[in-house]
Design a protein around this motif. Sequence first.
Motif, short mmCIF file in Angstrom:
data_model
loop_
_atom_site.label_atom_id
_atom_site.label_comp_id
_atom_site.label_asym_id
_atom_site.label_seq_id
_atom_site.Cartn_x
_atom_site.Cartn_y
_atom_site.Cartn_z
N ASP A 16 2.64 -15.88 -67.48
CA ASP A 16 3.65 -15.80 -66.44
C ASP A 16 2.92 -15.01 -65.30
N TYR A 17 2.18 -14.47 -65.52
CA TYR A 17 1.22 -13.48 -64.41
C TYR A 17 0.33 -14.30 -63.55
N SER A 24 -4.37 -17.87 -56.39
CA SER A 24 -5.18 -16.74 -56.20
C SER A 24 -5.81 -16.59 -57.51
N GLU A 25 -7.11 -15.85 -57.77
CA GLU A 25 -7.66 -15.39 -58.92
C GLU A 25 -7.68 -14.04 -59.14
N PRO A 26 -7.26 -14.11 -60.54
CA PRO A 26 -6.78 -12.55 -61.17
C PRO A 26 -8.20 -11.80 -60.84
N ASN A 27 -7.99 -10.28 -60.95
CA ASN A 27 -9.02 -9.43 -60.60
C ASN A 27 -8.73 -8.04 -61.46
N GLY A 28 -9.53 -7.73 -62.25
CA GLY A 28 -9.17 -6.65 -63.13
C GLY A 28 -8.31 -6.71 -64.17
N MET A 29 -7.91 -7.83 -64.82
CA MET A 29 -7.04 -7.91 -65.90
C MET A 29 -7.11 -7.04 -66.91
N ASN A 35 -3.90 -0.55 -69.48
CA ASN A 35 -3.26 0.60 -68.80
C ASN A 35 -1.59 0.34 -68.93
N VAL A 36 -1.35 -0.89 -69.07
CA VAL A 36 0.12 -1.24 -69.19
C VAL A 36 0.74 -0.98 -70.41
N VAL A 37 -0.29 -1.18 -71.42
CA VAL A 37 0.16 -0.88 -72.78
C VAL A 37 -0.10 0.47 -73.45
#
Length: 78
Positions: A16-17, A24-29, A35-37
Amino acid sequence: MSNMHIEECVRNSLTDYLRDLGESEPNGMYNMVVNVVEKPLLEVVMQHADNNQSKAAQWLGLNRNTLRKKLLEHKLIE
Protein backbone atom coordinates in the motif's frame (compact mmCIF):
# COMPACT_ATOMS: atom_id res chain seq x y z
CA MET A 1 -1.94 -15.15 15.71
CA SER A 2 0.81 -16.70 13.67
CA ASN A 3 4.03 -15.22 12.32
CA MET A 4 2.48 -15.48 8.86
CA HIS A 5 -0.26 -13.07 9.91
CA ILE A 6 2.33 -10.49 10.96
CA GLU A 7 4.24 -11.03 7.72
CA GLU A 8 1.03 -10.55 5.73
CA CYS A 9 0.28 -7.30 7.57
CA VAL A 10 3.76 -5.97 6.88
CA ARG A 11 3.65 -7.09 3.25
CA ASN A 12 0.23 -5.50 2.69
CA SER A 13 1.26 -2.26 4.40
CA LEU A 14 4.42 -2.00 2.30
CA THR A 15 2.50 -2.73 -0.88
CA ASP A 16 0.00 0.00 0.00
CA TYR A 17 2.81 2.41 0.89
CA LEU A 18 4.57 1.89 -2.44
CA ARG A 19 1.30 2.18 -4.34
CA ASP A 20 0.42 5.40 -2.53
CA LEU A 21 3.78 6.90 -3.50
CA GLY A 22 2.71 6.77 -7.12
CA GLU A 23 5.56 8.00 -9.30
CA SER A 24 7.69 9.06 -6.31
CA GLU A 25 10.55 6.81 -5.28
CA PRO A 26 10.78 5.57 -1.69
CA ASN A 27 13.62 6.66 0.54
CA GLY A 28 14.87 5.09 3.77
CA MET A 29 12.33 2.28 3.83
CA TYR A 30 14.48 -0.06 5.88
CA ASN A 31 14.87 2.34 8.80
CA MET A 32 11.23 3.36 8.52
CA VAL A 33 10.02 -0.24 8.86
CA VAL A 34 12.48 -1.11 11.63
CA ASN A 35 11.43 1.92 13.68
CA VAL A 36 7.73 1.31 13.13
CA VAL A 37 8.00 -2.32 14.25
CA GLU A 38 10.66 -1.96 16.94
CA LYS A 39 8.89 0.56 19.19
CA PRO A 40 5.64 -1.40 19.67
CA LEU A 41 7.67 -4.60 20.09
CA LEU A 42 9.65 -3.01 22.90
CA GLU A 43 6.52 -1.52 24.49
CA VAL A 44 4.67 -4.82 24.56
CA VAL A 45 7.62 -6.89 25.77
CA MET A 46 8.47 -4.39 28.51
CA GLN A 47 4.85 -4.36 29.65
CA HIS A 48 4.70 -8.17 29.80
CA ALA A 49 8.07 -8.29 31.58
CA ASP A 50 6.77 -5.81 34.19
CA ASN A 51 9.40 -3.31 33.00
CA ASN A 52 12.18 -5.70 34.01
CA GLN A 53 14.88 -4.89 31.46
CA SER A 54 16.90 -8.02 32.17
CA LYS A 55 13.89 -10.25 31.58
CA ALA A 56 12.82 -8.31 28.48
CA ALA A 57 16.34 -8.46 27.04
CA GLN A 58 16.41 -12.22 27.56
CA TRP A 59 13.02 -12.64 25.87
CA LEU A 60 14.15 -10.53 22.92
CA GLY A 61 17.53 -12.23 22.65
CA LEU A 62 19.32 -8.93 23.19
CA ASN A 63 22.07 -7.79 25.50
CA ARG A 64 20.58 -5.71 28.32
CA ASN A 65 22.70 -2.70 27.32
CA THR A 66 21.43 -2.98 23.74
CA LEU A 67 17.85 -3.07 25.00
CA ARG A 68 18.46 -0.04 27.19
CA LYS A 69 19.92 1.85 24.21
CA LYS A 70 16.87 1.01 22.09
CA LEU A 71 14.48 2.02 24.88
CA LEU A 72 16.25 5.37 25.11
CA GLU A 73 16.20 5.84 21.31
CA HIS A 74 12.43 5.30 21.27
CA LYS A 75 11.98 7.51 24.37
CA LEU A 76 10.45 4.64 26.31
CA ILE A 77 12.69 5.40 29.30
CA GLU A 78 14.61 8.46 30.46
